[in-house]
Scaffold this active site. Sequence first.
Site, PDB file in Angstrom:
ATOM      1  N   ARG A   1       0.840  -1.213   0.000  1.00 41.95           N
ATOM      2  CA  ARG A   1       0.000   0.000   0.000  1.00 41.95           C
ATOM      3  C   ARG A   1       0.872   1.259   0.000  1.00 41.95           C
ATOM      4  NH1 ARG A   1      -2.736  -3.671  -0.791  1.00 41.95           N
ATOM      5  NH2 ARG A   1      -4.733  -4.231   0.153  1.00 41.95           N
TER       6      ARG A   1
ATOM      7  N   SER B   1     -10.783  -0.520   3.575  1.00 39.88           N
ATOM      8  CA  SER B   1      -9.939  -0.680   4.769  1.00 39.88           C
ATOM      9  C   SER B   1      -9.462   0.696   5.233  1.00 39.88           C
ATOM     10  CB  SER B   1      -8.706  -1.518   4.449  1.00 39.88           C
ATOM     11  OG  SER B   1      -9.111  -2.742   3.912  1.00 39.88           O
TER      12      SER B   1
ATOM     13  N   GLU C   1      -4.741   4.040   6.335  1.00 39.70           N
ATOM     14  CA  GLU C   1      -4.479   3.848   4.900  1.00 39.70           C
ATOM     15  C   GLU C   1      -5.136   4.986   4.104  1.00 39.70           C
ATOM     16  OE1 GLU C   1      -5.361  -0.181   3.258  1.00 39.70           O
ATOM     17  OE2 GLU C   1      -6.227   0.912   1.574  1.00 39.70           O
TER      18      GLU C   1
HETATM   19  C1  LIG Z   1     -15.503  -0.507  -0.592  1.00 35.82           C
HETATM   20  C2  LIG Z   1     -14.044  -0.214  -0.851  1.00 35.82           C
HETATM   21  C3  LIG Z   1     -13.157  -1.260  -1.010  1.00 35.82           C
HETATM   22  C4  LIG Z   1     -11.786  -1.007  -1.257  1.00 35.82           C
HETATM   23  N1  LIG Z   1     -10.949  -2.077  -1.437  1.00 35.82           N
HETATM   24  C5  LIG Z   1      -9.634  -1.863  -1.693  1.00 35.82           C
HETATM   25  C6  LIG Z   1      -8.755  -2.974  -1.920  1.00 35.82           C
HETATM   26  O1  LIG Z   1      -9.159  -4.135  -1.908  1.00 35.82           O
HETATM   27  N2  LIG Z   1      -7.444  -2.706  -2.163  1.00 35.82           N
HETATM   28  C7  LIG Z   1      -6.962  -1.423  -2.222  1.00 35.82           C
HETATM   29  O2  LIG Z   1      -5.758  -1.268  -2.469  1.00 35.82           O
HETATM   30  N3  LIG Z   1      -7.765  -0.355  -2.016  1.00 35.82           N
HETATM   31  C8  LIG Z   1      -9.087  -0.538  -1.768  1.00 35.82           C
HETATM   32  N4  LIG Z   1      -9.927   0.529  -1.546  1.00 35.82           N
HETATM   33  C9  LIG Z   1      -9.362   1.885  -1.543  1.00 35.82           C
HETATM   34  C10 LIG Z   1      -9.485   2.623  -2.889  1.00 35.82           C
HETATM   35  O3  LIG Z   1     -10.438   2.043  -3.708  1.00 35.82           O
HETATM   36  C11 LIG Z   1      -8.166   2.647  -3.655  1.00 35.82           C
HETATM   37  O4  LIG Z   1      -7.145   3.205  -2.854  1.00 35.82           O
HETATM   38  C12 LIG Z   1      -8.253   3.454  -4.964  1.00 35.82           C
HETATM   39  O5  LIG Z   1      -7.062   3.299  -5.708  1.00 35.82           O
HETATM   40  C13 LIG Z   1      -8.489   4.939  -4.715  1.00 35.82           C
HETATM   41  O6  LIG Z   1      -8.742   5.528  -5.964  1.00 35.82           O
HETATM   42  P1  LIG Z   1      -9.511   6.882  -6.118  1.00 35.82           P
HETATM   43  O7  LIG Z   1      -9.403   7.274  -7.562  1.00 35.82           O
HETATM   44  O8  LIG Z   1     -10.882   6.783  -5.573  1.00 35.82           O
HETATM   45  O9  LIG Z   1      -8.609   7.828  -5.204  1.00 35.82           O
HETATM   46  P2  LIG Z   1      -8.979   9.211  -4.491  1.00 35.82           P
HETATM   47  O10 LIG Z   1      -9.672   8.920  -3.203  1.00 35.82           O
HETATM   48  O11 LIG Z   1      -9.655  10.130  -5.445  1.00 35.82           O
HETATM   49  O12 LIG Z   1      -7.526   9.785  -4.168  1.00 35.82           O
HETATM   50  C14 LIG Z   1      -6.673   9.140  -3.225  1.00 35.82           C
HETATM   51  C15 LIG Z   1      -5.387   9.973  -3.100  1.00 35.82           C
HETATM   52  O13 LIG Z   1      -4.679  10.007  -4.326  1.00 35.82           O
HETATM   53  C16 LIG Z   1      -4.534  11.331  -4.823  1.00 35.82           C
HETATM   54  N5  LIG Z   1      -4.742  11.213  -6.281  1.00 35.82           N
HETATM   55  C17 LIG Z   1      -5.858  10.786  -6.917  1.00 35.82           C
HETATM   56  N6  LIG Z   1      -5.639  10.675  -8.233  1.00 35.82           N
HETATM   57  C18 LIG Z   1      -4.355  11.050  -8.453  1.00 35.82           C
HETATM   58  C19 LIG Z   1      -3.526  11.139  -9.627  1.00 35.82           C
HETATM   59  N7  LIG Z   1      -3.977  10.789 -10.838  1.00 35.82           N
HETATM   60  N8  LIG Z   1      -2.257  11.593  -9.490  1.00 35.82           N
HETATM   61  C20 LIG Z   1      -1.783  11.919  -8.245  1.00 35.82           C
HETATM   62  N9  LIG Z   1      -2.506  11.853  -7.116  1.00 35.82           N
HETATM   63  C21 LIG Z   1      -3.774  11.410  -7.225  1.00 35.82           C
HETATM   64  C22 LIG Z   1      -5.586  12.153  -4.110  1.00 35.82           C
HETATM   65  O14 LIG Z   1      -5.191  13.500  -3.980  1.00 35.82           O
HETATM   66  C23 LIG Z   1      -5.649  11.437  -2.755  1.00 35.82           C
HETATM   67  O15 LIG Z   1      -4.618  11.878  -1.918  1.00 35.82           O
HETATM   68  C24 LIG Z   1     -11.307   0.321  -1.308  1.00 35.82           C
HETATM   69  C25 LIG Z   1     -12.208   1.386  -1.160  1.00 35.82           C
HETATM   70  C26 LIG Z   1     -13.571   1.119  -0.937  1.00 35.82           C
HETATM   71  C27 LIG Z   1     -14.529   2.275  -0.805  1.00 35.82           C
END
Ligand SMILES: Cc1cc2nc3c(=O)[nH]c(=O)nc-3n(C[C@H](O)[C@H](O)[C@H](O)COP(=O)(O)OP(=O)(O)OC[C@H]3O[C@@H](n4cnc5c(N)ncnc54)[C@H](O)[C@@H]3O)c2cc1C
Length: 337
Positions: free
Chosen positions: A162, A237, A333
Site C-alpha cells: 500500500r 480498509s 491507509e
Molecule cells: C468498498 C471499498 C473497497 C476497497 N478495497 C480496496 C482494496 O481491496 N485494495 C486497495 O488497495 N484499495 C481498496 N480501496 C481503496 C481505494 O479504492 C483505492 O485506494 C483506490 O485506488 C483509490 O482511488 P480513487 O481514484 O478513488 O482515489 P482518491 O480517493 O480520489 O484519491 C486518493 C489519493 O490520491 C490522490 N490522487 C488521486 N488521483 C491522483 C492522480 N492521478 N495523481 C496523483 N494523485 C492522485 C488524491 O489527492 C488522494 O490523496 C477500497 C475502497 C472502498 C470504498
Amino acid sequence: MQENFSLKPYNTFGIDAKAKYFAEINSPDQLIEILRLSETQTLPILFLGGGSNILFTKDFDGLVIKLSLKGITIQPLNEDKVLVTAKAGENWHEFVMFCLEKNLGGLENLSLIPGNVGTSPMQNIGAYGTEIKDVFYNCKVLNLETLEIEAFDLEKCRFGYRDSIFKQDGKGKYVILEVTFQLTTKNHQIKTEYGAIKSELENLGIENPTIQDVSKAVINIRQSKLPDPKQTGNAGSFFKNPTIPLAQFEELKLKFPNIPGYPNGDFVKVPAGWLIEQCGWKGKQIGNVASHTLQALVIVNATGNATGQEIFDFSTEIINSVQEKFGIELEREVNVI
Ligand SMILES: Cc1cc2nc3c(=O)[nH]c(=O)nc-3n(C[C@H](O)[C@H](O)[C@H](O)COP(=O)(O)OP(=O)(O)OC[C@H]3O[C@@H](n4cnc5c(N)ncnc54)[C@H](O)[C@@H]3O)c2cc1C
C-alpha cells in the site's frame, strides 16, 4: 471553475465538505492551463480521482481538480503479452472488465476495487494475492514543478505494501496521467490460493477456472463482505495491516495464542481487522460512525450524516485501544485532508 462546491458526490464516505474552487479536466493541456492560472493565486491544490480513499475532515480552502482523462489503448509487447494503457480518469473496475472481455489476464484478482486507474499506483492497490506492481509496466506523470511529462517505470515507482514513491518523497510532486500494464493474452496465471477464492469457485461448480471465473469469484466474495459505498459511506480498509518485529509477535503470541500473523523475514504482518475486533470495535457505533458489522477494518458513515472529523475521531479511538491492548500502532491507509 466552480466556487464553494460540495464534494459530497465526489467522495465515497459521502462527507459534505466544500471546495473553495472545483474544476474537472479532460486532457493534460487543460491541466497545465489550469495549473498556470492557479499558480498566480498560490492556491493549495488537491487532485481527485474517484474519491474512494480520501477523508475530508474540513472544507478545502483551495482548488480541487477532478481528473477525468479518458481512453484505453492496446499494443503488442511479445508473443503472449500486450501493453494496455488507460488514462487516469478511467474507472478501475470498468477497466478490469474491459481487459477481461478482451481475455487479457493479470488484473482479475483486483476486480471491484473502487476508484480510478490514475490512482492505482499511489498505494499500489492490492487484493486477493495480487498488487498492481505484479503487472505494472510504467506510468506517465506531470511533474508539478517543471510542468513536464515524465515516465516512471517499476523501479522508479518504489512500490511497497500500500505504498509507492507517490506517497513518500514524490508526495504532492506529480499527477499521474496514465498507467500502462503488461497483461497476458494466453497461458494466463490463475491465482486462486488467496482468501476464499477456491471455495467460492467450488460453490460456483467451477473446476478449471478461467480469468473471468476468478474475477466472478472475487466479485462475489467482495459483495458479500464489504459495504457498497453507494449505500453506506466508507473508504474500504481504513488502516494498513501493521508489520511488527518477529520477537514482538512471539511475545504477543504468549499472551494472545490465537493472534494471526504472516511472517516475512524478521517481521510479521498482523491483520489489523483482527486486532480491532479483539478490542471490541466490530459493529460498534458511536454517533453517526461505526465499524462495519462484517469487517472491523472498515469504518462506515452509518447514518449518512457523519462529518469527516467524527470519522477521524472514531479512528483515533480505535488506534488508541489497539495500542493499549497490543502495543501496536495502527497507521491510517485513507488519505486524511
Ligand atoms: C468498498 C471499498 C473497497 C476497497 N478495497 C480496496 C482494496 O481491496 N485494495 C486497495 O488497495 N484499495 C481498496 N480501496 C481503496 C481505494 O479504492 C483505492 O485506494 C483506490 O485506488 C483509490 O482511488 P480513487 O481514484 O478513488 O482515489 P482518491 O480517493 O480520489 O484519491 C486518493 C489519493 O490520491 C490522490 N490522487 C488521486 N488521483 C491522483 C492522480 N492521478 N495523481 C496523483 N494523485 C492522485 C488524491 O489527492 C488522494 O490523496 C477500497 C475502497 C472502498 C470504498
